[in-house]
Design a protein around this motif. Structure first.
Motif, mmCIF file in Angstrom:
data_model
loop_
_atom_site.group_PDB
_atom_site.id
_atom_site.type_symbol
_atom_site.label_atom_id
_atom_site.label_comp_id
_atom_site.label_asym_id
_atom_site.label_seq_id
_atom_site.Cartn_x
_atom_site.Cartn_y
_atom_site.Cartn_z
ATOM 1 N N SER A 15 0.814 -1.212 0.000
ATOM 2 C CA SER A 15 0.000 0.000 0.000
ATOM 3 C C SER A 15 0.852 1.269 0.000
ATOM 4 N N PHE A 16 0.154 2.392 0.145
ATOM 5 C CA PHE A 16 0.754 3.712 -0.001
ATOM 6 C C PHE A 16 1.422 4.162 1.285
ATOM 7 N N GLY A 17 0.780 3.876 2.419
ATOM 8 C CA GLY A 17 1.284 4.349 3.710
ATOM 9 C C GLY A 17 0.809 5.761 3.979
ATOM 10 N N THR A 185 -12.651 9.928 -8.813
ATOM 11 C CA THR A 185 -11.355 9.259 -8.658
ATOM 12 C C THR A 185 -10.247 10.295 -8.582
ATOM 13 N N HIS A 186 -9.044 9.826 -8.304
ATOM 14 C CA HIS A 186 -7.859 10.677 -8.196
ATOM 15 C C HIS A 186 -7.510 11.218 -9.578
ATOM 16 N N SER A 187 -7.380 12.531 -9.689
ATOM 17 C CA SER A 187 -6.882 13.076 -10.951
ATOM 18 C C SER A 187 -5.426 12.666 -11.120
ATOM 19 N N MET A 275 -7.203 9.853 2.835
ATOM 20 C CA MET A 275 -7.294 11.287 3.128
ATOM 21 C C MET A 275 -8.018 12.040 2.010
ATOM 22 N N GLU A 276 -7.844 11.611 0.774
ATOM 23 C CA GLU A 276 -8.546 12.276 -0.340
ATOM 24 C C GLU A 276 -10.053 12.193 -0.129
ATOM 25 N N VAL A 277 -10.508 11.076 0.413
ATOM 26 C CA VAL A 277 -11.946 10.898 0.653
ATOM 27 C C VAL A 277 -12.363 11.734 1.865
HETATM 28 FE FE LIG Z 1 -1.777 10.417 -4.650
#
Ligand SMILES: [Fe+2]
Ligand SMILES: CC1=C(CCC(=O)O)c2cc3nc(cc4[nH]c(cc5[nH]c(cc1n2)c(C)c5CCC(=O)O)c(CCC(=O)O)c4C)C(CCC(=O)O)=C3C
Length: 372
Positions: A15-17, A185-187, A275-277
């Motif tokens: 994952s991203f962390g 979604t993420h740009s 966090m984006e959500v």
């Molecule tokens: Fe990102």
């Protein structure tokens, strides 16, 4: 006796962390943006998002919960397979986890990457991370097979459809009746989108397919056919560089001017409440909708939905059968179809540098492990 997970002796969640406290925020952001040319102002802005949540990203706890659910489900199925977890940008780092796996005697692991779609960020960059981690671990590092992206697995789609139906239930009944579904979604940079997947354009095509499939399920379950859109959040990079648009906030304004007054925001681009959500949708976009007089509810992410947990194990069992040389039927919602087990040469290219990446047809030989 052959187990349905042979030849694997571990599952690795990649994952991203995320930061776990205020002191972690800057070092984390430095890890994420090293060499990426992200403007300082954007970094400070994103740092404030994390700071507003106590410096703690939700993503690590989401991964801990996913792993606990995976372990539970494996036990339910009488499969004895340890689950490991390694990140790109924060503790537990991938290289440390691979060393731990080696010390535990793991020789061959299936890796589930917590990114559902093809793009450099979600595909090759993780494979570059895996390469570096294997290299750092040295001789004795486990062999790793990355599981195919989960975007088109019916279980992933089902979990997201459940999220939309749940969000419709959070709206006042009259608003729910006419709500439009806004998939988010993420740009990413337009050049990254254009070069995503084996032949380009995969990122958007895969999202559009998921949006169609989720909408069809929601229509079947609610008896109401709704219009939907695919929009983007979390744009970064310098303003001069084109990223995928429209931004969710701009799109809400455009919808309001057309008289739309109810939406479900469905973050199909995120596997859990990142966090984006929490910030870009639940804080910012929800405030935008309120200002515009739009009733908005946010659909749950796949998270620990039982159908999503089962999806991960299904992908593991599928790939294990492939590696044993057995025929498999791949669960898929259809076009554009499942992403490859082993990434084709040049898939999801790194447009900045040519770095070795694991789990691809263009993976260079590692002399001291048995495999790619
Ligand atoms: Fe990102
Ligand atoms: C496609 C995609 C995914 C989905 C696939 C996947 O999961 O990989 C994703 C996930 C995530 N992105 C995350 C956080 C960040 N992404 C950044 C920056 C960037 N993301 C990009 C793309 C993506 N990102 C890109 C093209 C950049 C520009 C820099 C670069 O080219 O790499 C920055 C720097 C600040 C900024 O530039 O905004 C941060 C802090 C978190 C953690 C969230 C949490 O803490 O809960 C997660 C899961």
């Amino acid at each position: 006796m052959v187990s349905i997970t042979d030849p694997y002796d571990a599952l690795l969640v990649v994952s991203f962390g995320g930061p776990e406290g205020q002191d972690d925020v800057i070092p984390f952001l430095e890890n994420v943006t090293r060499g990426k040319g992200i403007p300082r102002a954007r970094l400070e802005e994103v740092g404030e998002h994390y700071r507003a949540f106590g410096g703690r990203s939700p993503i690590n706890d989401q991964n801990r919960a996913l792993i606990a659910n995976l372990e539970h489900e494996l036990a339910e199925r009488n499969i004895s397979l340890p689950v490991y977890w390694g990140n790109r940008n924060w503790d537990p780092y991938l290289a440390d986890e691979l060393a731990r796996m080696r010390d535990d005697g793991v020789t061959r692991a299936a890796a589930f990457v917590t990114s559902a779609y093809d793009s450099y960020s979600g595909c090759r960059q993780y494979r570059e991370d895996l390469w570096r981690a294997v290299e750092a671990t040295g001789p004795g590092a486990p062999r790793i097979d990355r599981l195919r992206h989960c975007f088109d697995h019916p279980g992933f789609v089902m979990a997201n459809a459940d999220g939309v139906v749940g969000a419709l239930g959070d709206l006042p009944p009259s608003a729910a009746e006419r709500a439009r579904i806004v998939y988010v979604t993420h740009s990413i940079p337009v050049t990254m989108a254009e070069t995503s997947g084996p032949t380009g354009g995969a990122y958007v095509a895969q999202h559009l397919a998921v949006a169609d499939a989720v909408s069809a399920q929601v229509a079947a379950r609610t008896g109401v056919a709704r219009e939907h859109d695919l929009v983007y959040c979390s744009r970064s990079g310098p303003p001069s560089m084109p990223w995928l648009e429209p931004d969710v906030n701009d799109h809400l304004a455009a919808l309001a001017s057309r008289g739309v007054d109810a939406v479900v925001l469905a973050p199909i681009g995120f596997l859990s409440d990142h966090m984006e959500v929490a910030y870009d949708l639940d804080t910012e976009a929800v405030a935008t909708a309120k200002e515009l007089g739009i009733a908005a509810a946010r659909a749950a992410t796949a998270g620990t939905h039982p159908d999503f947990v089962a999806t991960v194990l299904d992908l593991l069992v599928e790939r294990a059968a492939v590696e044993r040389g057995e025929p498999v039927t791949r669960a898929s919602i259809g076009a554009p179809g499942p992403a490859a087990d082993v990434s084709p040469a040049g898939c999801c290219p790194n447009l900045r540098a040519d770095l070795p990446a694991l789990c691809g047809e263009d993976t260079p030989p590692l002399p001291w492990v048995a495999s790619k």
